[in-house]
Enzyme design. Sequence first.
Site, PDB file in Angstrom:
ATOM      1  N   ASP A  68      -0.153  -8.003  -8.290  1.00  0.00           N
ATOM      2  CA  ASP A  68      -1.327  -7.199  -8.650  1.00  0.00           C
ATOM      3  C   ASP A  68      -2.595  -7.970  -8.303  1.00  0.00           C
ATOM      4  OD1 ASP A  68      -2.148  -4.630 -10.202  1.00  0.00           O
ATOM      5  OD2 ASP A  68      -3.525  -6.205 -10.836  1.00  0.00           O
TER       6      ASP A  68
HETATM    7  C1  LIG Z   1     -10.017  -7.246  -2.312  1.00  0.00           C
HETATM    8  C2  LIG Z   1      -8.970  -6.556  -1.497  1.00  0.00           C
HETATM    9  C3  LIG Z   1      -7.962  -5.825  -2.079  1.00  0.00           C
HETATM   10  N1  LIG Z   1      -7.020  -5.199  -1.318  1.00  0.00           N
HETATM   11  C4  LIG Z   1      -5.928  -4.413  -1.920  1.00  0.00           C
HETATM   12  C5  LIG Z   1      -4.679  -5.221  -2.265  1.00  0.00           C
HETATM   13  C6  LIG Z   1      -3.941  -4.280  -3.182  1.00  0.00           C
HETATM   14  O1  LIG Z   1      -3.087  -3.435  -2.397  1.00  0.00           O
HETATM   15  C7  LIG Z   1      -5.055  -3.437  -3.791  1.00  0.00           C
HETATM   16  C8  LIG Z   1      -5.169  -3.673  -5.272  1.00  0.00           C
HETATM   17  O2  LIG Z   1      -4.344  -2.813  -5.940  1.00  0.00           O
HETATM   18  P1  LIG Z   1      -3.016  -3.239  -6.692  1.00  0.00           P
HETATM   19  O3  LIG Z   1      -2.954  -2.429  -7.942  1.00  0.00           O
HETATM   20  O4  LIG Z   1      -2.920  -4.729  -6.806  1.00  0.00           O
HETATM   21  O5  LIG Z   1      -1.855  -2.795  -5.693  1.00  0.00           O
HETATM   22  P2  LIG Z   1      -1.502  -1.389  -5.075  1.00  0.00           P
HETATM   23  O6  LIG Z   1      -1.734  -0.288  -6.077  1.00  0.00           O
HETATM   24  O7  LIG Z   1      -2.195  -1.266  -3.733  1.00  0.00           O
HETATM   25  O8  LIG Z   1       0.046  -1.539  -4.766  1.00  0.00           O
HETATM   26  P3  LIG Z   1       1.278  -1.764  -5.789  1.00  0.00           P
HETATM   27  O9  LIG Z   1       0.756  -1.758  -7.206  1.00  0.00           O
HETATM   28  O10 LIG Z   1       2.236  -0.655  -5.513  1.00  0.00           O
HETATM   29  O11 LIG Z   1       1.826  -3.113  -5.380  1.00  0.00           O
HETATM   30  O12 LIG Z   1      -6.267  -3.829  -3.156  1.00  0.00           O
HETATM   31  C9  LIG Z   1      -7.047  -5.302   0.078  1.00  0.00           C
HETATM   32  O13 LIG Z   1      -6.179  -4.726   0.765  1.00  0.00           O
HETATM   33  N2  LIG Z   1      -8.039  -6.043   0.662  1.00  0.00           N
HETATM   34  C10 LIG Z   1      -9.007  -6.670  -0.048  1.00  0.00           C
HETATM   35  O14 LIG Z   1      -9.883  -7.324   0.555  1.00  0.00           O
END
Ligand SMILES: Cc1cn([C@H]2C[C@H](O)[C@@H](COP(=O)(O)OP(=O)(O)OP(=O)(O)O)O2)c(=O)[nH]c1=O
Length: 191
Positions: A68
């Site tokens: 997360d």
């Molecule tokens: C800050 C930042 C975040 N993110 C993304 C990573 C995570 O996928 C998302 C944060 O949400 P999360 O809740 O961590 O993950 P998710 O809902 O995408 O996937 P899952 O819970 O099924 O594993 O933001 C980027 O892709 N690039 C960035 O620069």
Amino acid sequence: MLILASKSPRRQEILDILGINYSVIPSDFDEEGVLDSPSPIALAEILATLKGRAVSNNNYGAYVLSADTVVEVDGISLGKPKDFGESKEMLKLLSGKAHSVITGVSLTKDGLLLDSFSEMTKVYFKNLTETEINWYINTKDPFDKAGGYGIQGPGGIFVEKIEGCYFNVVGLPLSRTANLLRHHDLFKLGV
Ligand SMILES: Cc1cn([C@H]2C[C@H](O)[C@@H](COP(=O)(O)OP(=O)(O)OP(=O)(O)O)O2)c(=O)[nH]c1=O
């Protein structure tokens, strides 16, 4: 058998770098309302663990990897923006300063937590103009990302520098995840 409990295509791309076999079963754990928790470091690790446990409970015998990502700025933890307004608020908060991106990673088996950690990367944003913010939100890139931006896409033009692991910002810290998997014999170098 290893399961990646994530719907995030970025986490899959990062795990693919290791060249190991795994299957993907996204977690249906609802993160809503958990954002008021203690520190972002604890929060990311707790959310990763709860996501993993939800998948592990239905997949006995399998190792479940989950993660997360939370963004923290000025003591406020940011998840994903719900709409244009929230997206704008988040980008204004991030404008012209440094923030922390924290990713919690968990390994669960048979409903029990085997291992977990949190990794932090410091990200420095340039000063954003109204035009830049509106342009970026119109790309629709912010909406599935913590803090309302993605460093790996058009949001990358706002990032002046980072301190720490790049992959951690994208959602899965590669080096520490590889160490964790090696520690549990789930990633072998095979030499
Ligand atoms: C800050 C930042 C975040 N993110 C993304 C990573 C995570 O996928 C998302 C944060 O949400 P999360 O809740 O961590 O993950 P998710 O809902 O995408 O996937 P899952 O819970 O099924 O594993 O933001 C980027 O892709 N690039 C960035 O620069």
